[in-house]
Design a protein around this motif. Structure first.
Motif, PDB file in Angstrom:
ATOM      1  N   UNK A 188     -14.159  28.759 -29.665  1.00 23.00           N
ATOM      2  CA  UNK A 188     -15.047  29.131 -30.745  1.00 23.00           C
ATOM      3  C   UNK A 188     -16.508  29.107 -30.297  1.00 23.00           C
ATOM      4  N   UNK A 189     -17.393  29.617 -31.145  1.00 22.62           N
ATOM      5  CA  UNK A 189     -18.816  29.597 -30.835  1.00 22.62           C
ATOM      6  C   UNK A 189     -19.311  28.158 -30.660  1.00 22.62           C
ATOM      7  N   UNK A 190     -18.856  27.291 -31.540  1.00 25.26           N
ATOM      8  CA  UNK A 190     -19.286  25.898 -31.480  1.00 25.26           C
ATOM      9  C   UNK A 190     -18.826  25.244 -30.177  1.00 25.26           C
ATOM     10  N   UNK A 191     -17.575  25.478 -29.803  1.00 29.31           N
ATOM     11  CA  UNK A 191     -17.043  24.895 -28.575  1.00 29.31           C
ATOM     12  C   UNK A 191     -17.794  25.431 -27.354  1.00 29.31           C
ATOM     13  N   UNK A 192     -18.131  26.725 -27.391  1.00 28.32           N
ATOM     14  CA  UNK A 192     -18.863  27.318 -26.270  1.00 28.32           C
ATOM     15  C   UNK A 192     -20.219  26.628 -26.099  1.00 28.32           C
ATOM     16  N   UNK A 193     -20.948  26.519 -27.195  1.00 26.93           N
ATOM     17  CA  UNK A 193     -22.279  25.912 -27.124  1.00 26.93           C
ATOM     18  C   UNK A 193     -22.200  24.444 -26.714  1.00 26.93           C
ATOM     19  N   UNK A 194     -21.217  23.725 -27.232  1.00 27.34           N
ATOM     20  CA  UNK A 194     -21.044  22.310 -26.863  1.00 27.34           C
ATOM     21  C   UNK A 194     -20.796  22.170 -25.364  1.00 27.34           C
ATOM     22  N   UNK A 195     -20.015  23.100 -24.789  1.00 29.16           N
ATOM     23  CA  UNK A 195     -19.719  23.049 -23.366  1.00 29.16           C
ATOM     24  C   UNK A 195     -20.973  23.297 -22.539  1.00 29.16           C
ATOM     25  N   UNK A 196     -21.783  24.270 -22.973  1.00 26.15           N
ATOM     26  CA  UNK A 196     -23.042  24.532 -22.277  1.00 26.15           C
ATOM     27  C   UNK A 196     -23.941  23.304 -22.313  1.00 26.15           C
ATOM     28  N   UNK A 197     -24.104  22.719 -23.495  1.00 24.86           N
ATOM     29  CA  UNK A 197     -25.016  21.586 -23.660  1.00 24.86           C
ATOM     30  C   UNK A 197     -24.533  20.340 -22.922  1.00 24.86           C
ATOM     31  N   UNK A 198     -23.217  20.225 -22.730  1.00 29.35           N
ATOM     32  CA  UNK A 198     -22.697  19.039 -22.050  1.00 29.35           C
ATOM     33  C   UNK A 198     -23.154  18.966 -20.592  1.00 29.35           C
ATOM     34  N   UNK A 199     -23.598  20.101 -20.036  1.00 26.92           N
ATOM     35  CA  UNK A 199     -24.051  20.120 -18.640  1.00 26.92           C
ATOM     36  C   UNK A 199     -25.525  19.753 -18.500  1.00 26.92           C
ATOM     37  N   UNK A 200     -26.240  19.647 -19.611  1.00 26.21           N
ATOM     38  CA  UNK A 200     -27.670  19.366 -19.569  1.00 26.21           C
ATOM     39  C   UNK A 200     -27.896  17.858 -19.622  1.00 26.21           C
ATOM     40  N   UNK A 201     -28.459  17.313 -18.554  1.00 25.71           N
ATOM     41  CA  UNK A 201     -28.595  15.862 -18.416  1.00 25.71           C
ATOM     42  C   UNK A 201     -30.004  15.358 -18.713  1.00 25.71           C
TER      43      UNK A 201
END
Length: 242
Positions: A2-15
């Motif tokens: 989903x859109x939410x899952x996609x964005x969450x995955x992107x943000x999880x890489x930002x430290x």
């Protein structure tokens, strides 16, 4: 995804981003996807499929996240780059998206003109190229090669299929070929998907499917039932000389 899952995955890489920056990045990605979904809705796509294809066009979320994370190498840079967060997101996405669209277009054109000749160790005794094109929702399912021969010591038909979006360069549904069912002349289908290879890209999807047949069989049946569509197509088999 989903859109939410996609964005969450992107943000999880930002430290090394602040919460304000994280919210800004999320808003920018959501707005980018919303614009693309609206464009697909205007072209006649239904909302679930428009979202699915938009997420696919965005590219690998982990790769997008890694590219964004490279921009934040230290807290000093973070503080200096707050005003450029939205621009960074857009540039990263557009770079990945641009490469994806070009690749999608090439695969889509190939599937609708000269499909990739995916071969296996299948021992073909007779082959025909029927070029059967079946509209399925916003996509097209193409049967472009049918062979009768021997596979693992058993007489079987090999069916080469491709799927592509009706719009050149559009994103084909990754579930289309997976939901195709092949039946023999007696209406029997294998208990599991007898696949033998293939490849896929957002612009086109290829697969080889096998179905045991009996000597004297003259046709098989292709069925597709999903999202309210019910499709049945009879596929003639090439004649095998005794």
């Amino acid at each position: 995804m989903t859109r939410r899952e996609y964005t969450d995955t992107v943000l999880s890489a930002l430290r090394r981003v602040t919460e304000d920056e994280r919210r800004a990045i999320r808003a920018e990605i959501d707005a980018h996807m919303e614009d693309h979904i609206c464009a697909l809705l205007d072209l006649g796509y239904d909302e679930p499929l428009a979202e699915e294809r938009t997420v696919a066009l965005m590219g690998d979320p982990k790769e997008v996240g890694r590219e964004l994370n490279k921009q934040y190498t230290g807290w000093g840079f973070v503080l200096l780059s707050r005003a450029a967060v939205a621009l960074t997101v857009v540039l990263c996405i557009q770079a990945l998206l641009g490469l994806g669209i070009l690749s999608n277009l090439l695969w889509s054109i190939q599937a609708r003109t000269v499909p990739d000749e995916t071969f296996s160790s299948y021992e073909a005794l007779a082959t025909e190229r029927p070029d059967i094109r079946i509209p399925v929702g916003n996509d097209v399912l193409r049967v472009y090669r049918v062979s009768v021969g021997i596979r693992d010591g058993v007489r079987a038909v090999e069916v080469a299929m491709a799927a592509y979006d009706r719009i050149p360069g559009g994103v084909v549904s990754g579930q289309l070929l997976n939901n195709v069912v092949l039946e023999d002349q007696r209406g029997e289908a294998p208990e599991h998907n007898m696949g033998g290879g293939g490849k896929s890209n957002f612009g086109a999807d290829y697969t080889l499917r096998y179905l045991p047949v009996e000597p004297g069989d003259s046709q098989i049946t292709l069925r597709y039932e999903r999202f309210g569509e019910s499709i049945t197509v009879e596929i003639p088999l090439p004649e095998v000389e005794p």
